[in-house]
Design a protein around this motif. Structure first.
Motif, PDB file in Angstrom:
ATOM      1  N   ASP A   1     -20.378 -34.929   8.661  1.00 49.15           N
ATOM      2  CA  ASP A   1     -19.317 -35.606   7.906  1.00 49.15           C
ATOM      3  C   ASP A   1     -18.440 -34.655   7.095  1.00 49.15           C
ATOM      4  OD1 ASP A   1     -20.159 -38.052   8.912  1.00 49.15           O
ATOM      5  OD2 ASP A   1     -21.336 -38.565   7.121  1.00 49.15           O
ATOM      6  N   LEU A   2     -18.821 -33.385   6.992  1.00 47.38           N
ATOM      7  CA  LEU A   2     -18.037 -32.416   6.225  1.00 47.38           C
ATOM      8  C   LEU A   2     -16.753 -32.041   6.958  1.00 47.38           C
ATOM      9  CD1 LEU A   2     -20.788 -29.874   5.080  1.00 47.38           C
ATOM     10  CD2 LEU A   2     -19.677 -31.627   3.675  1.00 47.38           C
ATOM     11  N   ASP A   3     -15.651 -31.940   6.220  1.00 49.61           N
ATOM     12  CA  ASP A   3     -14.413 -31.404   6.789  1.00 49.61           C
ATOM     13  C   ASP A   3     -14.669 -29.958   7.193  1.00 49.61           C
ATOM     14  OD1 ASP A   3     -12.970 -33.732   6.389  1.00 49.61           O
ATOM     15  OD2 ASP A   3     -12.186 -33.081   4.444  1.00 49.61           O
ATOM     16  N   GLY A   4     -14.235 -29.588   8.370  1.00 54.50           N
ATOM     17  CA  GLY A   4     -14.423 -28.233   8.871  1.00 54.50           C
ATOM     18  C   GLY A   4     -15.579 -28.112   9.844  1.00 54.50           C
ATOM     19  N   VAL A   5     -16.468 -29.094   9.858  1.00 52.69           N
ATOM     20  CA  VAL A   5     -17.584 -29.088  10.794  1.00 52.69           C
ATOM     21  C   VAL A   5     -17.172 -29.875  12.029  1.00 52.69           C
ATOM     22  CG1 VAL A   5     -19.979 -29.788  11.202  1.00 52.69           C
ATOM     23  CG2 VAL A   5     -19.301 -28.857   8.970  1.00 52.69           C
ATOM     24  N   SER A   6     -17.169 -29.206  13.191  1.00 48.24           N
ATOM     25  CA  SER A   6     -16.734 -29.886  14.410  1.00 48.24           C
ATOM     26  C   SER A   6     -17.883 -30.509  15.185  1.00 48.24           C
ATOM     27  CB  SER A   6     -15.956 -28.928  15.314  1.00 48.24           C
ATOM     28  OG  SER A   6     -16.786 -27.873  15.746  1.00 48.24           O
TER      29      SER A   6
ATOM     30  N   LYS B   1     -15.266 -24.855  12.115  1.00 52.90           N
ATOM     31  CA  LYS B   1     -13.971 -24.291  12.535  1.00 52.90           C
ATOM     32  C   LYS B   1     -12.974 -24.449  11.398  1.00 52.90           C
ATOM     33  CE  LYS B   1     -14.773 -24.971  17.396  1.00 52.90           C
ATOM     34  NZ  LYS B   1     -14.199 -25.241  18.697  1.00 52.90           N
ATOM     35  N   VAL B   2     -12.458 -23.306  10.926  1.00 54.57           N
ATOM     36  CA  VAL B   2     -11.499 -23.287   9.816  1.00 54.57           C
ATOM     37  C   VAL B   2     -10.364 -22.317  10.149  1.00 54.57           C
ATOM     38  CG1 VAL B   2     -13.208 -23.921   8.054  1.00 54.57           C
ATOM     39  CG2 VAL B   2     -12.829 -21.513   8.589  1.00 54.57           C
TER      40      VAL B   2
ATOM     41  N   VAL C   1     -16.831 -24.408   2.905  1.00 58.01           N
ATOM     42  CA  VAL C   1     -17.569 -25.327   3.775  1.00 58.01           C
ATOM     43  C   VAL C   1     -19.062 -25.001   3.773  1.00 58.01           C
ATOM     44  CG1 VAL C   1     -17.878 -26.140   6.153  1.00 58.01           C
ATOM     45  CG2 VAL C   1     -15.570 -25.759   5.260  1.00 58.01           C
ATOM     46  N   ILE C   2     -19.412 -23.733   3.971  1.00 54.69           N
ATOM     47  CA  ILE C   2     -20.816 -23.378   4.172  1.00 54.69           C
ATOM     48  C   ILE C   2     -21.547 -23.177   2.844  1.00 54.69           C
ATOM     49  CG2 ILE C   2     -22.396 -21.716   5.221  1.00 54.69           C
ATOM     50  CD1 ILE C   2     -20.066 -21.208   7.303  1.00 54.69           C
TER      51      ILE C   2
ATOM     52  N   LEU D   1     -22.130 -27.264   2.620  1.00 52.77           N
ATOM     53  CA  LEU D   1     -23.191 -27.445   3.610  1.00 52.77           C
ATOM     54  C   LEU D   1     -24.552 -27.037   3.050  1.00 52.77           C
ATOM     55  CD1 LEU D   1     -22.967 -26.595   7.367  1.00 52.77           C
ATOM     56  CD2 LEU D   1     -24.999 -26.036   6.074  1.00 52.77           C
ATOM     57  N   SER D   2     -24.628 -25.884   2.440  1.00 55.55           N
ATOM     58  CA  SER D   2     -25.925 -25.370   1.969  1.00 55.55           C
ATOM     59  C   SER D   2     -26.501 -26.184   0.816  1.00 55.55           C
ATOM     60  CB  SER D   2     -25.808 -23.905   1.569  1.00 55.55           C
ATOM     61  OG  SER D   2     -24.965 -23.768   0.452  1.00 55.55           O
TER      62      SER D   2
END
Length: 92
Positions: free
Chosen positions: A24-29, A45-46, A55-56, A60-61
């Motif tokens: 669901d995160l923006d940037g995660v394909s 992908k950015v 993102v990471i 994400l982390s």
């Protein structure tokens, strides 16, 4: 476009919820659950390197269930679809 492959270690009882939260995160394909040394593989992908940190590292982390990550930056992509498309230019 900058592509990062993120190997994600998760709490064993949280894999599906963690995978969905990452997806669901923006940037995660894409997010894949898998067998082996890691629980999930996320494709990020950015447009700019600075966005990878956002993102990471920042999002994400910190998702509940993520125990650790290992990030790999892609230099080049190779695929049959890319090769076929390159050789099909001008054939229409």
């Amino acid at each position: 476009m900058i592509t990062a492959i993120v190997l994600v270690h998760t709490a064993a009882d949280r894999i599906p919820e963690t995978a969905q939260a990452i997806a669901d995160l923006d940037g995660v394909s894409e997010v894949y659950s898998c067998a082996g040394d890691v629980d999930l593989i996320a494709v990020v992908k950015v447009r700019e390197h600075e966005q990878l940190a956002d993102v990471i590292a920042s999002r994400l982390s910190k998702i509940d269930g993520v125990v650790g990550t290992d990030t790999h930056i892609a230099f080049r992509s190779y695929s049959k679809a890319d090769t076929d498309a390159a050789f099909a230019i001008g054939l229409d």
